[in-house]
Design a protein around this motif. Structure first.
Motif, PDB file in Angstrom:
ATOM      1  N   ALA A   1     -10.500 -33.113  73.373  1.00 18.76           N
ATOM      2  CA  ALA A   1     -10.993 -32.514  72.129  1.00 18.76           C
ATOM      3  C   ALA A   1     -10.404 -31.129  71.924  1.00 18.76           C
ATOM      4  N   ALA A   2     -10.285 -30.346  73.004  1.00 24.68           N
ATOM      5  CA  ALA A   2      -9.705 -29.012  72.900  1.00 24.68           C
ATOM      6  C   ALA A   2      -8.256 -29.092  72.435  1.00 24.68           C
ATOM      7  N   ILE A   3      -7.489 -29.988  73.035  1.00 25.42           N
ATOM      8  CA  ILE A   3      -6.075 -30.121  72.674  1.00 25.42           C
ATOM      9  C   ILE A   3      -5.925 -30.641  71.253  1.00 25.42           C
ATOM     10  N   HIS A   4      -6.701 -31.647  70.912  1.00 25.99           N
ATOM     11  CA  HIS A   4      -6.586 -32.258  69.588  1.00 25.99           C
ATOM     12  C   HIS A   4      -6.891 -31.248  68.489  1.00 25.99           C
ATOM     13  N   SER A   5      -7.800 -30.317  68.745  1.00 28.97           N
ATOM     14  CA  SER A   5      -8.172 -29.332  67.734  1.00 28.97           C
ATOM     15  C   SER A   5      -7.015 -28.413  67.367  1.00 28.97           C
ATOM     16  N   ALA A   6      -6.020 -28.303  68.252  1.00 31.01           N
ATOM     17  CA  ALA A   6      -4.888 -27.387  68.036  1.00 31.01           C
ATOM     18  C   ALA A   6      -3.627 -28.096  67.571  1.00 31.01           C
ATOM     19  N   MET A   7      -3.728 -29.365  67.211  1.00 26.51           N
ATOM     20  CA  MET A   7      -2.549 -30.078  66.754  1.00 26.51           C
ATOM     21  C   MET A   7      -2.123 -29.561  65.382  1.00 26.51           C
ATOM     22  N   PRO A   8      -0.829 -29.263  65.189  1.00 30.41           N
ATOM     23  CA  PRO A   8      -0.371 -28.702  63.918  1.00 30.41           C
ATOM     24  C   PRO A   8      -0.767 -29.503  62.680  1.00 30.41           C
ATOM     25  N   ASP A   9      -0.754 -30.819  62.753  1.00 32.64           N
ATOM     26  CA  ASP A   9      -1.134 -31.627  61.596  1.00 32.64           C
ATOM     27  C   ASP A   9      -2.572 -31.362  61.159  1.00 32.64           C
ATOM     28  N   ARG A  10      -3.410 -30.912  62.072  1.00 31.29           N
ATOM     29  CA  ARG A  10      -4.808 -30.647  61.743  1.00 31.29           C
ATOM     30  C   ARG A  10      -5.007 -29.265  61.138  1.00 31.29           C
ATOM     31  N   VAL A  11      -4.151 -28.316  61.493  1.00 33.15           N
ATOM     32  CA  VAL A  11      -4.472 -26.925  61.155  1.00 33.15           C
ATOM     33  C   VAL A  11      -3.461 -26.215  60.263  1.00 33.15           C
ATOM     34  N   LEU A  12      -2.202 -26.642  60.256  1.00 28.33           N
ATOM     35  CA  LEU A  12      -1.170 -25.815  59.641  1.00 28.33           C
ATOM     36  C   LEU A  12      -1.293 -25.703  58.126  1.00 28.33           C
ATOM     37  N   ALA A  13      -1.576 -26.784  57.432  1.00 35.08           N
ATOM     38  CA  ALA A  13      -1.501 -26.791  55.966  1.00 35.08           C
ATOM     39  C   ALA A  13      -2.419 -25.752  55.331  1.00 35.08           C
ATOM     40  N   ARG A  14      -3.558 -25.499  55.933  1.00 33.75           N
ATOM     41  CA  ARG A  14      -4.528 -24.589  55.303  1.00 33.75           C
ATOM     42  C   ARG A  14      -4.071 -23.127  55.319  1.00 33.75           C
ATOM     43  N   TYR A  15      -3.043 -22.809  56.114  1.00 32.46           N
ATOM     44  CA  TYR A  15      -2.590 -21.428  56.239  1.00 32.46           C
ATOM     45  C   TYR A  15      -1.276 -21.155  55.499  1.00 32.46           C
ATOM     46  N   LEU A  16      -0.783 -22.123  54.749  1.00 35.26           N
ATOM     47  CA  LEU A  16       0.508 -21.936  54.084  1.00 35.26           C
ATOM     48  C   LEU A  16       0.392 -20.926  52.944  1.00 35.26           C
ATOM     49  N   PRO A  17       1.455 -20.139  52.722  1.00 33.35           N
ATOM     50  CA  PRO A  17       1.447 -19.174  51.623  1.00 33.35           C
ATOM     51  C   PRO A  17       1.748 -19.864  50.297  1.00 33.35           C
ATOM     52  N   GLY A  18       1.815 -19.068  49.218  1.00 37.80           N
ATOM     53  CA  GLY A  18       2.269 -19.616  47.953  1.00 37.80           C
ATOM     54  C   GLY A  18       3.726 -20.043  48.048  1.00 37.80           C
ATOM     55  N   ARG A  19       4.101 -20.990  47.251  1.00 33.38           N
ATOM     56  CA  ARG A  19       5.464 -21.506  47.303  1.00 33.38           C
ATOM     57  C   ARG A  19       6.444 -20.468  46.766  1.00 33.38           C
ATOM     58  N   PRO A  20       7.616 -20.387  47.353  1.00 29.67           N
ATOM     59  CA  PRO A  20       8.545 -19.316  46.977  1.00 29.67           C
ATOM     60  C   PRO A  20       9.222 -19.571  45.631  1.00 29.67           C
ATOM     61  N   LYS A  21       9.681 -18.458  44.993  1.00 28.42           N
ATOM     62  CA  LYS A  21      10.490 -18.570  43.787  1.00 28.42           C
ATOM     63  C   LYS A  21      11.908 -19.016  44.136  1.00 28.42           C
ATOM     64  N   GLY A  22      12.391 -18.534  45.282  1.00 24.68           N
ATOM     65  CA  GLY A  22      13.748 -18.842  45.692  1.00 24.68           C
ATOM     66  C   GLY A  22      13.785 -19.882  46.798  1.00 24.68           C
ATOM     67  N   ARG A  23      14.671 -19.643  47.755  1.00 24.55           N
ATOM     68  CA  ARG A  23      14.860 -20.597  48.842  1.00 24.55           C
ATOM     69  C   ARG A  23      13.742 -20.479  49.884  1.00 24.55           C
TER      70      ARG A  23
END
Length: 441
Positions: A36-58
């Motif tokens: 459970a500890a390891i699964h909680s840190a899997m990128p698919d579970r956590v990464l999307a919620r921390y993404l910034p706004g999409r860039p104007k450029g590249r």
């Protein structure tokens, strides 16, 4: 890592007695808590919620660490319609398929030529960008060895020798990375300096005590307030001699790293978050969880002795918690090897911690424990860690092992292989440091 469904255990009429908790039940509960500890840190579970706004450029993606490839794959899934390119580097065997972001592999825990090639590739990827472009840096533990670019005059062989000496010295990861940063052109904000004027958003998975962003992968996108004098003091403390070129680099004054105020860094998974997930699973297993801390450091064998004392106090006196309970902790202990002594056996910090704990407990009833590196590799071995039980020492002796002699020889992996108690997960593709759970009835 497979998703584990947690099934609450029935406490029964006397949940605190060993008779009501079979060895199989205890082992199953500990493994579920770890998973459970390891699964909680899997990128698919956590990464999307921390993404910034999409860039104007590249959008250019760079990154380093044992979780870098799985983070890159999670980013691609979260932004399927955003054009992006770049590259990340991970440890051999930790790659995962991606479509737009190139995944490189390199050696760990000592850098190799591929680490330098990865450093050059990332410096090239971030050059020539403008303020409307966006760099996303995916950083996780292990990146210090995987991403390298020696300062002028310092060779890769110099860095490899210094890394080996630091690893055997018992130095903390914080101290090791101070030295690494001042011998590298990409660490300690070097990558972000090369990216100016493009803003850098760093998403990091912490594997270090205190969650210091500068220590995670030696902070390639983070300002470094330390100096070459700090690195010299650390090397002197541990009695580590330097090659002449490296010594000359550390004798020079270094300009401070000054990064754009538009840069920002966010922790998306940490050891404490993982321990909190473990705590929830412990409750589902009928146990009272107690988190002792997420940043425990020191010698593995000494930490094992200390943890045995806490477990015995809980077992005999209901302090600091009454059973059935589980004592949870994270952090990173160290194993110091005497360079003048005999060659060490096979082992890692988690198996050494557990063997020391077992030797101190001497078969005390009602205490089980698991300790494992959340990345799936304890040191350089193929096991994540191991489990100890009340009869660990008896089974080890029956298998022909002398537990105390094995501990002195730093050969804990061999003992747990003989008893069949190694925990094998394979690369988990995340890394929130070590997870330790002690079940006390």
């Amino acid at each position: 890592m497979n998703d584990t469904t947690i099934h609450p255990f029935s406490a029964g009429p006397h949940p605190g007695t060993p008779a009501d908790w079979s060895d199989e039940r205890a082992r199953t509960a500990l493994r579920r808590i770890l998973d459970a500890a390891i699964h909680s840190a899997m990128p698919d579970r956590v990464l999307a919620r921390y993404l910034p706004g999409r860039p104007k450029g590249r959008c250019v993606v760079v990154g380093a660490g044992k979780a870098a490839a799985s983070m890159a794959a999670a980013l691609e899934r979260a932004w399927p319609d955003v054009e992006m390119n770049g590259c990340v580097v991970t440890r051999d065997g930790h790659a995962t398929p991606t479509q737009r972001i190139r995944v490189l592999e390199a050696a760990h825990p000592v850098p190799d030529a591929r680490s330098v090639a990865a450093g050059r590739a990332m410096m090239a990827a971030v050059s020539g960008l403008g303020p409307d472009d966006l760099i996303i840096a995916l950083i996780s533990g292990g990146g210090s060895a995987l991403l390298e670019l020696p300062r002028p005059g310092v060779t890769l062989d110099d860095l490899r020798g210094i890394n080996r000496a630091l690893l055997h010295s018992g130095a903390s990861i914080r101290d090791m990375n101070v030295v690494r940063r001042h011998l590298s052109a990409i660490k300690g904000g070097g990558l972000a300096m090369a990216a100016r004027p493009a803003p850098v958003v760093t998403l990091a998975i912490s594997d270090v005590p205190g969650d210091d962003l500068l220590t995670i992968a030696s902070g390639p996108t983070v300002e470094d307030p330390t100096t070459p004098a700090d690195a010299r003091a650390i090397l002197a403390h541990y009695g580590i001699a330097l090659p002449e070129a490296a010594r000359m680099v550390l004798e020079q004054d270094a300009a401070p790293t000054v990064l754009s105020p538009a840069n920002r860094a966010t922790l998306i998974a940490t050891p404490l978050m993982a321990l909190e997930a473990a705590s929830c699973t412990a409750r589902a297993c009928g146990l009272t969880p107690l988190i002792l801390g997420d940043a425990l450091e020191g010698e593995s064998r000494e930490a094992g002795t200390l943890m045995a004392g806490i477990a015995l106090s809980a077992r005999l006196h209901d302090l600091p918690v009454a059973g059935p309970a589980v004592l949870l902790s994270g952090g990173e202990t160290t194993v110091s090897i005497n360079p003048a002594g005999p060659a060490p056996g096979r082992g890692g910090r988690n198996t050494e911690f557990l063997l020391s704990m077992a030797c101190t407990l001497q078969g005390a009833a009602g205490i089980w424990a698991i300790a494992a590196d959340s990345d799936g590799i304890d040191g350089t071995e193929d096991a994540a860690g191991a489990i100890i039980t009340p009869d660990t020492l008896a089974r080890a002796r029956a298998a022909g092992c002398d537990p105390r002699a094995t501990l002195r020889a730093h050969d804990s992996y061999t003992l747990f292989r003989q008893t069949g108690d190694l925990v094998m997960t394979g690369p988990t593709l995340t890394n929130v440091n070590d997870i330790r759970a002690v079940l006390v009835l």
